[in-house]
Design a protein around this motif. Structure first.
Motif, PDB file in Angstrom:
ATOM      1  N   GLY A   1      61.678  25.980  40.374  1.00 60.17           N
ATOM      2  CA  GLY A   1      61.095  24.833  41.048  1.00 60.17           C
ATOM      3  C   GLY A   1      59.674  24.507  40.685  1.00 60.17           C
ATOM      4  O   GLY A   1      59.171  23.468  41.083  1.00 60.17           O
ATOM      5  N   GLY A   2      58.971  25.352  39.944  1.00 60.03           N
ATOM      6  CA  GLY A   2      57.614  25.036  39.550  1.00 60.03           C
ATOM      7  C   GLY A   2      56.660  26.179  39.797  1.00 60.03           C
ATOM      8  O   GLY A   2      57.013  27.225  40.356  1.00 60.03           O
ATOM      9  N   VAL A   3      55.421  25.956  39.371  1.00 60.24           N
ATOM     10  CA  VAL A   3      54.390  26.989  39.430  1.00 60.24           C
ATOM     11  C   VAL A   3      53.084  26.365  39.900  1.00 60.24           C
ATOM     12  O   VAL A   3      52.725  25.256  39.484  1.00 60.24           O
ATOM     13  N   PHE A   4      52.371  27.083  40.750  1.00 53.92           N
ATOM     14  CA  PHE A   4      51.021  26.698  41.161  1.00 53.92           C
ATOM     15  C   PHE A   4      50.111  27.897  40.962  1.00 53.92           C
ATOM     16  O   PHE A   4      50.442  29.020  41.355  1.00 53.92           O
ATOM     17  N   ALA A   5      48.949  27.669  40.354  1.00 56.24           N
ATOM     18  CA  ALA A   5      47.967  28.744  40.204  1.00 56.24           C
ATOM     19  C   ALA A   5      46.565  28.161  40.333  1.00 56.24           C
ATOM     20  O   ALA A   5      46.316  27.012  39.946  1.00 56.24           O
ATOM     21  N   LEU A   6      45.667  28.960  40.855  1.00 54.71           N
ATOM     22  CA  LEU A   6      44.276  28.559  41.068  1.00 54.71           C
ATOM     23  C   LEU A   6      43.385  29.355  40.132  1.00 54.71           C
ATOM     24  O   LEU A   6      43.303  30.580  40.225  1.00 54.71           O
ATOM     25  N   TYR A   7      42.710  28.643  39.209  1.00 52.44           N
ATOM     26  CA  TYR A   7      41.817  29.275  38.238  1.00 52.44           C
ATOM     27  C   TYR A   7      40.368  29.129  38.707  1.00 52.44           C
ATOM     28  O   TYR A   7      39.844  28.013  38.779  1.00 52.44           O
ATOM     29  N   ASN A   8      39.730  30.246  39.030  1.00 54.07           N
ATOM     30  CA  ASN A   8      38.317  30.210  39.384  1.00 54.07           C
ATOM     31  C   ASN A   8      37.469  29.981  38.137  1.00 54.07           C
ATOM     32  O   ASN A   8      37.617  30.666  37.131  1.00 54.07           O
ATOM     33  N   LYS A   9      36.556  29.010  38.188  1.00 53.88           N
ATOM     34  CA  LYS A   9      35.643  28.728  37.077  1.00 53.88           C
ATOM     35  C   LYS A   9      34.181  28.936  37.490  1.00 53.88           C
ATOM     36  O   LYS A   9      33.274  28.597  36.736  1.00 53.88           O
ATOM     37  N   SER A  10      33.972  29.459  38.676  1.00 51.56           N
ATOM     38  CA  SER A  10      32.618  29.717  39.164  1.00 51.56           C
ATOM     39  C   SER A  10      32.185  31.131  38.798  1.00 51.56           C
ATOM     40  O   SER A  10      33.015  32.032  38.611  1.00 51.56           O
ATOM     41  N   ALA A  11      30.868  31.331  38.731  1.00 51.56           N
ATOM     42  CA  ALA A  11      30.342  32.668  38.485  1.00 51.56           C
ATOM     43  C   ALA A  11      30.704  33.595  39.641  1.00 51.56           C
ATOM     44  O   ALA A  11      30.868  33.150  40.788  1.00 51.56           O
ATOM     45  N   HIS A  12      30.833  34.875  39.347  1.00 50.31           N
ATOM     46  CA  HIS A  12      31.161  35.834  40.395  1.00 50.31           C
ATOM     47  C   HIS A  12      30.015  35.937  41.394  1.00 50.31           C
ATOM     48  O   HIS A  12      28.852  36.034  41.015  1.00 50.31           O
ATOM     49  N   GLN A  13      30.337  35.871  42.668  1.00 51.53           N
ATOM     50  CA  GLN A  13      29.384  36.110  43.736  1.00 51.53           C
ATOM     51  C   GLN A  13      29.920  37.240  44.605  1.00 51.53           C
ATOM     52  O   GLN A  13      31.070  37.202  45.056  1.00 51.53           O
ATOM     53  N   HIS A  14      29.083  38.253  44.827  1.00 50.73           N
ATOM     54  CA  HIS A  14      29.523  39.432  45.563  1.00 50.73           C
ATOM     55  C   HIS A  14      29.816  39.117  47.026  1.00 50.73           C
ATOM     56  O   HIS A  14      29.245  38.196  47.617  1.00 50.73           O
ATOM     57  N   ASN A  15      30.718  39.900  47.598  1.00 48.99           N
ATOM     58  CA  ASN A  15      30.997  39.847  49.035  1.00 48.99           C
ATOM     59  C   ASN A  15      30.877  41.255  49.600  1.00 48.99           C
ATOM     60  O   ASN A  15      30.597  42.210  48.868  1.00 48.99           O
ATOM     61  N   ASN A  16      31.093  41.404  50.879  1.00 50.80           N
ATOM     62  CA  ASN A  16      31.041  42.738  51.508  1.00 50.80           C
ATOM     63  C   ASN A  16      32.261  42.955  52.409  1.00 50.80           C
ATOM     64  O   ASN A  16      32.140  43.396  53.549  1.00 50.80           O
ATOM     65  N   TYR A  17      33.436  42.676  51.866  1.00 58.02           N
ATOM     66  CA  TYR A  17      34.662  42.736  52.648  1.00 58.02           C
ATOM     67  C   TYR A  17      35.272  44.129  52.738  1.00 58.02           C
ATOM     68  O   TYR A  17      36.291  44.304  53.413  1.00 58.02           O
ATOM     69  N   PHE A  18      34.696  45.116  52.061  1.00 58.30           N
ATOM     70  CA  PHE A  18      35.199  46.484  52.141  1.00 58.30           C
ATOM     71  C   PHE A  18      34.126  47.351  52.781  1.00 58.30           C
ATOM     72  O   PHE A  18      33.047  47.537  52.214  1.00 58.30           O
ATOM     73  N   HIS A  19      34.403  47.877  53.974  1.00 55.20           N
ATOM     74  CA  HIS A  19      33.459  48.684  54.725  1.00 55.20           C
ATOM     75  C   HIS A  19      33.870  50.147  54.597  1.00 55.20           C
ATOM     76  O   HIS A  19      34.821  50.607  55.252  1.00 55.20           O
ATOM     77  N   ILE A  20      33.149  50.862  53.755  1.00 55.53           N
ATOM     78  CA  ILE A  20      33.509  52.249  53.458  1.00 55.53           C
ATOM     79  C   ILE A  20      33.103  53.176  54.590  1.00 55.53           C
ATOM     80  O   ILE A  20      33.694  54.215  54.823  1.00 55.53           O
ATOM     81  N   GLY A  21      32.075  52.810  55.318  1.00 62.37           N
ATOM     82  CA  GLY A  21      31.584  53.605  56.441  1.00 62.37           C
ATOM     83  C   GLY A  21      30.690  52.729  57.292  1.00 62.37           C
ATOM     84  O   GLY A  21      30.625  51.513  57.118  1.00 62.37           O
ATOM     85  N   PRO A  22      29.957  53.315  58.224  1.00 68.47           N
ATOM     86  CA  PRO A  22      29.087  52.516  59.095  1.00 68.47           C
ATOM     87  C   PRO A  22      27.956  51.826  58.348  1.00 68.47           C
ATOM     88  O   PRO A  22      27.411  50.835  58.833  1.00 68.47           O
ATOM     89  N   ILE A  23      27.603  52.315  57.172  1.00 66.38           N
ATOM     90  CA  ILE A  23      26.494  51.741  56.405  1.00 66.38           C
ATOM     91  C   ILE A  23      26.968  51.170  55.074  1.00 66.38           C
ATOM     92  O   ILE A  23      26.600  50.064  54.690  1.00 66.38           O
ATOM     93  N   MET A  24      27.805  51.889  54.371  1.00 66.52           N
ATOM     94  CA  MET A  24      28.184  51.528  53.007  1.00 66.52           C
ATOM     95  C   MET A  24      29.218  50.401  52.983  1.00 66.52           C
ATOM     96  O   MET A  24      30.241  50.468  53.662  1.00 66.52           O
ATOM     97  N   LYS A  25      28.925  49.370  52.189  1.00 70.98           N
ATOM     98  CA  LYS A  25      29.858  48.262  52.009  1.00 70.98           C
ATOM     99  C   LYS A  25      30.022  47.970  50.522  1.00 70.98           C
ATOM    100  O   LYS A  25      29.115  48.198  49.732  1.00 70.98           O
ATOM    101  N   MET A  26      31.205  47.437  50.176  1.00 70.13           N
ATOM    102  CA  MET A  26      31.502  47.176  48.770  1.00 70.13           C
ATOM    103  C   MET A  26      32.060  45.779  48.602  1.00 70.13           C
ATOM    104  O   MET A  26      32.706  45.226  49.507  1.00 70.13           O
TER     105      MET A  26
END
Length: 442
Positions: free
Chosen positions: A408-433
């Motif tokens: 039936g078809g294909v949809f894909a999203l190609y990011n063309k922006s520069a990488h910008q960091h996030n902090n969505y992984f919280h390894i502990g009370p202080i450390m984030k990745m």
């Protein structure tokens, strides 16, 4: 980790839109080159259909066990899979399939006529696993799992009888799927099964053993080609908007947008959207994923239902209004699409194909493909789960492209922006990745 029973289901297929390609206003004024010479599965053409050995069925079953096990162990870290049960399945047009179930988990379904493995999992039990009676079982590739009880047919996943009208539809679908599948015959497998060139018989002694303490990560199957950070899909068992009202295309879009935001470039979600819809993952990096909540679907419009690739393009452009992000969209209908194109570019893709959702008894479903094998099998996240915390759901399933008689078809999203960091992984009370794996400031 304890091996859990699989209770979720496979699903796919969508109607066919008019051929359209759209790009975001911030992107460069070009469209992605569509490669029309689509990759065919590496199977040989053979003029003789496969069949089981009529004088010694067990020889054929042993060979099928061997074929399926070799496919699984080629792509998993864990190697000690034991075939413990074979079942004969039929579609509604009389075509024969063989189910192989493994200990400690895993299964494969083999199409006798063309020598193709239609469906495969290294980390989940088959939909037929909990049945006491393995006779009178029915299967339609990418469409459903059934059993015959007295004079009616029951959907195994819903435990509900299906109508005679639906049975007629399944019979027609069975015929169409098989007519497509037998265009490509794996002569090596056909010969092996007919002659019984294997000794990989059922191991009855392991069926009474306790479950092994197997690390789930060792059970996930890889693919010859995968997108970066493919573990996001393998580990994403229920941390995405639930598809309960036929919004499968938008569920797939949520997975793709989440992947893009978390791993490629922060800013696809506004600050308010992050606060409303993203819950960071707390734990060691790459052992789980941030949650995208159900409410995200409300951002794509009202009265959401079935979708085609152009609907996902429109929803993406709506969602991205006012955000200074550069991206491109790969959107093609079935005659012009090739699902492997985005994957080779390192981009997961929503795949619309003939892969029906029998829970809703509709022919509308979309999955996210994030890898493929050189023999034509696709590695995908089905976008469906039954209950929270069911860690062995269909996030890591392989299917054969020969199970489709339409795509039936294909949809894909190609990011063309520069990488910008996030902090969505919280390894502990202080450390984030960041999703890219680097430590970031809180």
């Amino acid at each position: 980790m304890k091996i859990l029973k699989q209770v979720s289901k496979l699903s796919i297929l969508c109607s066919l839109p008019i051929f359209i390609v759209q790009n975001n206003v911030y992107s460069k004024s070009r469209v992605l080159q569509n490669k029309l010479n689509s990759v065919k599965p590496a199977l040989s053409i053979y003029d003789q259909l496969g069949k089981l050995n009529e004088t010694n069925l067990q020889l054929s079953l042993n060979a099928i066990n061997d074929i399926v096990k070799n496919k699984i162990t080629k792509y998993t870290t864990y190697k000690q899979y034991y075939p413990v049960k074979n079942s004969i399945l039929k579609d509604f047009d009389g075509n024969v399939f063989v189910l192989v179930e493994f200990y400690p988990t895993g299964y494969g379904i083999y199409n006798v006529s063309n020598g193709d493995i239609v469906e495969l999992s290294s980390s989940a039990n088959s939909p037929y696993y909990s049945l006491n009676n393995h006779n009178n079982l029915y299967y339609v590739p990418m469409a459903g799992y059934y059993k015959k009880v007295n004079n009616s047919y029951v959907d195994i996943l819903t435990n509900q009888s299906i109508s005679s009208l639906f049975v007629d539809e399944l019979k027609s679908l069975s015929n169409n799927l098989q007519m497509n599948a037998i265009k490509y015959i794996n002569s090596s497998n056909v010969k092996m099964v007919l002659e019984g060139l294997s000794t990989n018989s059922i191991n009855t002694y392991v069926t009474n053993s306790a479950n092994l303490d197997v690390d789930i990560n060792d059970l996930y199957q890889s693919a010859d080609v995968e997108v970066p950070y493919s573990w996001y899909f393998k580990l994403n068992h229920s941390s995405y908007p639930e598809n309960i009202t036929g919004t499968c295309g938008y569920t797939a879009l949520s997975l793709i947008l989440g992947y893009t935001e978390i791993f490629l470039s922060k800013g696809y979600f506004s600050t308010e959207e992050v606060s409303n819809y993203i819950i960071p993952y707390e734990g060691n990096y790459a052992t789980g994923v941030p949650t995208i909540t159900d409410g995200l679907l409300n951002e794509f419009g009202e009265n959401l239902g079935g979708s085609v690739p152009s609907d996902l393009t429109a929803a993406t452009n709506l969602f991205m209004q006012g955000k200074n992000k550069e991206y491109e969209i790969y959107e093609h209908v079935w005659r012009f699409s090739n699902i492997t194109d985005p994957i080779k570019d390192g981009v997961p893709a929503a795949y619309f194909g003939n892969y029906s959702d029998t829970i809703l008894e509709t022919n509308d479903h979309v999955t996210v493909v994030y890898g493929y094998d050189n023999d034509g099998m696709l590695l995908l996240h089905t976008g469906w789960y039954v209950e929270e915390g069911d860690i062995l759901n269909n996030t890591n399933i392989k299917i054969s492209r020969l199970g489709f008689f339409k795509e039936g078809g294909v949809f894909a999203l190609y990011n063309k922006s520069a990488h910008q960091h996030n902090n969505y992984f919280h390894i502990g009370p202080i450390m984030k990745m960041c999703g890219c794996g680097v430590l970031v400031e809180c």
